[in-house]
Write a protein that holds these residues in place. Structure first.
Motif, PDB file in Angstrom:
ATOM      1  N   VAL A 111      15.930  -5.918  27.515  1.00 26.52           N
ATOM      2  CA  VAL A 111      15.157  -6.854  26.718  1.00 26.52           C
ATOM      3  C   VAL A 111      13.584  -7.011  26.990  1.00 26.52           C
ATOM      4  O   VAL A 111      13.050  -7.809  26.572  1.00 26.52           O
ATOM      5  N   THR A 112      13.115  -6.157  27.898  1.00 27.66           N
ATOM      6  CA  THR A 112      11.701  -6.189  28.266  1.00 27.66           C
ATOM      7  C   THR A 112      10.635  -6.315  27.319  1.00 27.66           C
ATOM      8  O   THR A 112       9.804  -7.131  27.346  1.00 27.66           O
ATOM      9  N   ASN A 113      11.073  -5.330  26.222  1.00 28.16           N
ATOM     10  CA  ASN A 113       9.775  -5.646  25.060  1.00 28.16           C
ATOM     11  C   ASN A 113      10.074  -6.705  24.036  1.00 28.16           C
ATOM     12  O   ASN A 113       9.323  -7.007  23.300  1.00 28.16           O
ATOM     13  N   TYR A 114      11.114  -7.620  24.461  1.00 28.79           N
ATOM     14  CA  TYR A 114      11.542  -8.409  23.389  1.00 28.79           C
ATOM     15  C   TYR A 114      11.055  -9.843  24.085  1.00 28.79           C
ATOM     16  O   TYR A 114      10.777 -10.921  23.351  1.00 28.79           O
ATOM     17  N   LEU A 115      10.320  -9.913  25.256  1.00 27.87           N
ATOM     18  CA  LEU A 115      10.591 -11.220  26.098  1.00 27.87           C
ATOM     19  C   LEU A 115       9.279 -12.173  25.339  1.00 27.87           C
ATOM     20  O   LEU A 115       9.526 -13.322  25.162  1.00 27.87           O
ATOM     21  N   ASP A 116       8.169 -11.376  25.179  1.00 27.62           N
ATOM     22  CA  ASP A 116       7.130 -12.524  24.455  1.00 27.62           C
ATOM     23  C   ASP A 116       7.412 -12.743  22.972  1.00 27.62           C
ATOM     24  O   ASP A 116       6.958 -13.704  22.531  1.00 27.62           O
ATOM     25  N   ASP A 117       8.551 -12.225  22.335  1.00 28.70           N
ATOM     26  CA  ASP A 117       8.940 -12.433  21.009  1.00 28.70           C
ATOM     27  C   ASP A 117      10.071 -13.606  21.023  1.00 28.70           C
ATOM     28  O   ASP A 117      10.431 -14.144  19.804  1.00 28.70           O
ATOM     29  N   HIS A 118      10.829 -13.947  22.180  1.00 33.27           N
ATOM     30  CA  HIS A 118      11.899 -14.470  22.003  1.00 33.27           C
ATOM     31  C   HIS A 118      11.516 -16.075  21.854  1.00 33.27           C
ATOM     32  O   HIS A 118      10.532 -16.688  22.411  1.00 33.27           O
ATOM     33  N   PRO A 119      12.168 -16.675  20.665  1.00 33.54           N
ATOM     34  CA  PRO A 119      11.671 -18.029  20.311  1.00 33.54           C
ATOM     35  C   PRO A 119      11.794 -19.093  21.510  1.00 33.54           C
ATOM     36  O   PRO A 119      11.208 -20.100  21.540  1.00 33.54           O
ATOM     37  N   GLY A 120      12.740 -19.044  22.514  1.00 32.16           N
ATOM     38  CA  GLY A 120      12.712 -19.992  23.454  1.00 32.16           C
ATOM     39  C   GLY A 120      12.159 -19.409  24.721  1.00 32.16           C
ATOM     40  O   GLY A 120      11.994 -20.407  25.633  1.00 32.16           O
ATOM     41  N   GLY A 121      11.326 -18.509  24.636  1.00 31.68           N
ATOM     42  CA  GLY A 121      10.295 -18.171  25.681  1.00 31.68           C
ATOM     43  C   GLY A 121      10.934 -17.207  26.703  1.00 31.68           C
ATOM     44  O   GLY A 121      12.093 -17.032  26.897  1.00 31.68           O
ATOM     45  N   ALA A 122      10.056 -16.344  27.194  1.00 34.01           N
ATOM     46  CA  ALA A 122      10.531 -15.372  28.247  1.00 34.01           C
ATOM     47  C   ALA A 122      11.053 -15.994  29.467  1.00 34.01           C
ATOM     48  O   ALA A 122      12.238 -15.502  29.851  1.00 34.01           O
ATOM     49  N   GLU A 123      10.793 -17.199  29.840  1.00 35.12           N
ATOM     50  CA  GLU A 123      11.243 -17.905  30.923  1.00 35.12           C
ATOM     51  C   GLU A 123      12.841 -18.044  30.907  1.00 35.12           C
ATOM     52  O   GLU A 123      13.575 -17.698  31.887  1.00 35.12           O
TER      53      GLU A 123
END
Length: 144
Positions: free
Chosen positions: A47-59
């Motif tokens: 999910v490396t390339n999805y971290l910035d797009d995750h609605p709950g945030g990368a953290e």
């Protein structure tokens, strides 16, 4: 999809050990394990390339990087869209020993049993609440 079809798909994917997955636990290299015996088994997602797009945030995802995130993923109650997005990042399956498989099966059965056992309790509670409401109404009316 039948269990056989699900297994056929899994066999075409690369298998990763828990040790291999655990090394991918950084912002620039983030893998998660999501899946259980009730939905085709544990699968590995990059999910490396999805971290910035995750609605709950990368953290949220980084806290579970390199780990089994299935329980957390399911507890959140992700939408069908989220599940479709997750599938885009599938890279393999988690390699499991026979002991691991037996443990997962046992956990899956226990979870299903727990879910089944809580439903009758809720129904009983609802019926009891209705009976109490009827009794209170009757008592209040008889005092008038």
């Amino acid at each position: 999809m039948s269990p056989k079809e699900s297994n056929d798909i899994d066999e075409s994917l690369k298998s990763y050990s828990m040790d291999e997955v655990s090394k991918h636990n950084k912002l620039e290299d983030c893998w998660l394990i999501v899946g259980n015996m009730s939905n085709g088994g544990p699968k590995v997602y990059d999910v490396t390339n999805y971290l910035d797009d995750h609605p709950g945030g990368a953290e949220v995802m980084l806290d579970l990087a390199g780990k089994d995130a299935d329980e957390f993923f399911e507890d959140i109650g992700h939408s069908n869209d989220a599940r479709a997005e997750l599938k885009k990042h599938l890279i393999g399956v988690l390699k499991l020993s026979d002991a691991d498989l037996a443990k997962l099966k046992e956990q899956s059965e226990a979870a299903a049993k727990k879910k089944d056992s809580t439903s009758p309790n809720l129904l009983l509670l609802a019926v009891l609440a209705v009976l109490v409401a009827i009794a209170i109404a009757y008592y209040t009316k008889s005092l008038s």
